[in-house]
Design a protein around this motif. Structure first.
Motif, PDB file in Angstrom:
ATOM      1  N   GLY A 188      -1.172  14.690  -7.691  1.00 15.49           N
ATOM      2  CA  GLY A 188      -0.978  15.993  -6.983  1.00 15.49           C
ATOM      3  C   GLY A 188      -1.457  15.684  -5.531  1.00 15.49           C
ATOM      4  N   PHE A 189      -1.972  16.918  -5.155  1.00 11.89           N
ATOM      5  CA  PHE A 189      -2.425  16.889  -3.807  1.00 11.89           C
ATOM      6  C   PHE A 189      -4.034  17.019  -3.887  1.00 11.89           C
ATOM      7  N   ASN A 190      -4.449  16.730  -4.942  1.00  7.51           N
ATOM      8  CA  ASN A 190      -5.895  16.824  -5.147  1.00  7.51           C
ATOM      9  C   ASN A 190      -6.335  15.523  -5.664  1.00  7.51           C
ATOM     10  N   PRO A 191      -6.369  14.434  -4.964  1.00 12.76           N
ATOM     11  CA  PRO A 191      -6.879  13.361  -5.520  1.00 12.76           C
ATOM     12  C   PRO A 191      -8.187  13.205  -5.757  1.00 12.76           C
ATOM     13  N   PRO A 192      -8.885  12.391  -6.946  1.00  9.70           N
ATOM     14  CA  PRO A 192     -10.161  12.459  -7.340  1.00  9.70           C
ATOM     15  C   PRO A 192     -11.109  11.825  -6.432  1.00  9.70           C
ATOM     16  N   MET A 193     -10.814  11.037  -5.557  1.00  7.48           N
ATOM     17  CA  MET A 193     -11.660  10.562  -4.477  1.00  7.48           C
ATOM     18  C   MET A 193     -11.699  11.086  -3.158  1.00  7.48           C
ATOM     19  N   GLY A 194     -10.872  12.313  -3.021  1.00  5.12           N
ATOM     20  CA  GLY A 194     -11.162  12.953  -1.971  1.00  5.12           C
ATOM     21  C   GLY A 194     -10.175  12.447  -0.427  1.00  5.12           C
ATOM     22  N   GLY A 195      -9.385  11.265  -0.916  1.00  2.00           N
ATOM     23  CA  GLY A 195      -8.729  10.516  -0.171  1.00  2.00           C
ATOM     24  C   GLY A 195      -7.564  10.176  -0.672  1.00  2.00           C
ATOM     25  N   ILE A 196      -6.811   9.373   0.049  1.00  2.00           N
ATOM     26  CA  ILE A 196      -5.524   8.784  -0.534  1.00  2.00           C
ATOM     27  C   ILE A 196      -5.856   7.779  -1.628  1.00  2.00           C
ATOM     28  N   THR A 197      -5.440   8.297  -2.939  1.00  2.00           N
ATOM     29  CA  THR A 197      -5.778   7.455  -3.973  1.00  2.00           C
ATOM     30  C   THR A 197      -4.450   6.745  -4.802  1.00  2.00           C
ATOM     31  N   ILE A 198      -4.330   5.645  -4.982  1.00  2.00           N
ATOM     32  CA  ILE A 198      -3.087   4.786  -5.412  1.00  2.00           C
ATOM     33  C   ILE A 198      -3.505   4.338  -6.868  1.00  2.00           C
ATOM     34  N   PRO A 199      -2.767   4.940  -7.536  1.00  2.00           N
ATOM     35  CA  PRO A 199      -2.836   4.853  -9.257  1.00  2.00           C
ATOM     36  C   PRO A 199      -2.189   3.356  -9.599  1.00  2.00           C
ATOM     37  N   CYS A 200      -2.722   2.269  -9.090  1.00  2.00           N
ATOM     38  CA  CYS A 200      -2.285   0.931  -9.782  1.00  2.00           C
ATOM     39  C   CYS A 200      -3.565  -0.004  -9.558  1.00  2.00           C
ATOM     40  N   SER A 201      -3.275  -1.216 -10.213  1.00  2.00           N
ATOM     41  CA  SER A 201      -4.170  -2.183 -10.421  1.00  2.00           C
ATOM     42  C   SER A 201      -4.649  -2.643  -9.076  1.00  2.00           C
ATOM     43  N   GLU A 202      -5.942  -3.286  -8.613  1.00  2.00           N
ATOM     44  CA  GLU A 202      -6.092  -3.845  -7.588  1.00  2.00           C
ATOM     45  C   GLU A 202      -5.292  -5.108  -7.099  1.00  2.00           C
ATOM     46  N   SER A 203      -5.073  -5.777  -8.044  1.00  2.00           N
ATOM     47  CA  SER A 203      -4.244  -7.090  -7.856  1.00  2.00           C
ATOM     48  C   SER A 203      -2.768  -6.725  -7.656  1.00  2.00           C
ATOM     49  N   ASP A 204      -2.159  -5.599  -8.283  1.00  2.00           N
ATOM     50  CA  ASP A 204      -0.939  -5.140  -7.750  1.00  2.00           C
ATOM     51  C   ASP A 204      -1.011  -4.685  -6.466  1.00  2.00           C
ATOM     52  N   PHE A 205      -2.138  -4.033  -6.100  1.00  2.00           N
ATOM     53  CA  PHE A 205      -1.922  -3.214  -4.606  1.00  2.00           C
ATOM     54  C   PHE A 205      -2.085  -4.621  -3.582  1.00  2.00           C
ATOM     55  N   ALA A 206      -2.820  -5.542  -3.959  1.00  2.00           N
ATOM     56  CA  ALA A 206      -3.110  -6.779  -3.134  1.00  2.00           C
ATOM     57  C   ALA A 206      -1.805  -7.432  -3.037  1.00  2.00           C
ATOM     58  N   CYS A 207      -0.862  -7.467  -4.073  1.00  2.00           N
ATOM     59  CA  CYS A 207       0.297  -8.124  -3.941  1.00  2.00           C
ATOM     60  C   CYS A 207       1.198  -7.161  -3.005  1.00  2.00           C
ATOM     61  N   TYR A 208       1.147  -6.020  -3.127  1.00  2.00           N
ATOM     62  CA  TYR A 208       1.905  -4.929  -2.363  1.00  2.00           C
ATOM     63  C   TYR A 208       1.568  -5.148  -0.737  1.00  2.00           C
ATOM     64  N   LEU A 209       0.331  -5.319  -0.723  1.00  2.00           N
ATOM     65  CA  LEU A 209      -0.296  -5.447   0.811  1.00  2.00           C
ATOM     66  C   LEU A 209       0.434  -6.756   1.425  1.00  2.00           C
ATOM     67  N   ASN A 210       0.504  -7.971   0.651  1.00  2.00           N
ATOM     68  CA  ASN A 210       1.035  -9.073   1.103  1.00  2.00           C
ATOM     69  C   ASN A 210       2.345  -8.944   1.326  1.00  2.00           C
TER      70      ASN A 210
END
Length: 97
Positions: A57-79
């Motif tokens: 929702g609009f209340n992420p647990p970290m207080g900022g933009i939080t992406i719910p995926c694995s770090e390796s998937d996110f690194a692939c998306y960044l690439n």
């Protein structure tokens, strides 16, 4: 690709101009990635933001933009976003989700 990554111990470091911090991970222990703000315009990043909204929702647990995926998937998306040179990004979206 120049990817800036900060471990959880350096969570509160300043973000360089032209970048933003996002928290990524599927568990309670999330990693902080520093990404260029130009990625905010990419449809793939829009999809990641939609998944974040669905998950937190609009209340992420970290207080900022939080992406719910694995770090390796996110690194692939960044690439993928960094290498993308197409104008409509349709191939980027179809091949990633």
């Amino acid at each position: 690709m120049r990817r800036l990554f900060c471990s959880s111990s350096s969570r509160y470091r300043l973000v360089p101009k032209g970048h933003l911090a996002v928290y990524v991970g599927e568990s309670n222990d999330k990693s902080r990635f520093i990404v260029p703000i130009r990625y905010l315009n990419h449809p793939l990043f829009h999809e990641l933001l939609r998944s974040s909204e669905e998950e937190y929702g609009f209340n992420p647990p970290m207080g900022g933009i939080t992406i719910p995926c694995s770090e390796s998937d996110f690194a692939c998306y960044l690439n993928m976003m960094q290498q993308c040179s197409c104008r409509d990004h349709s191939t980027c979206i179809k091949s990633s989700f």
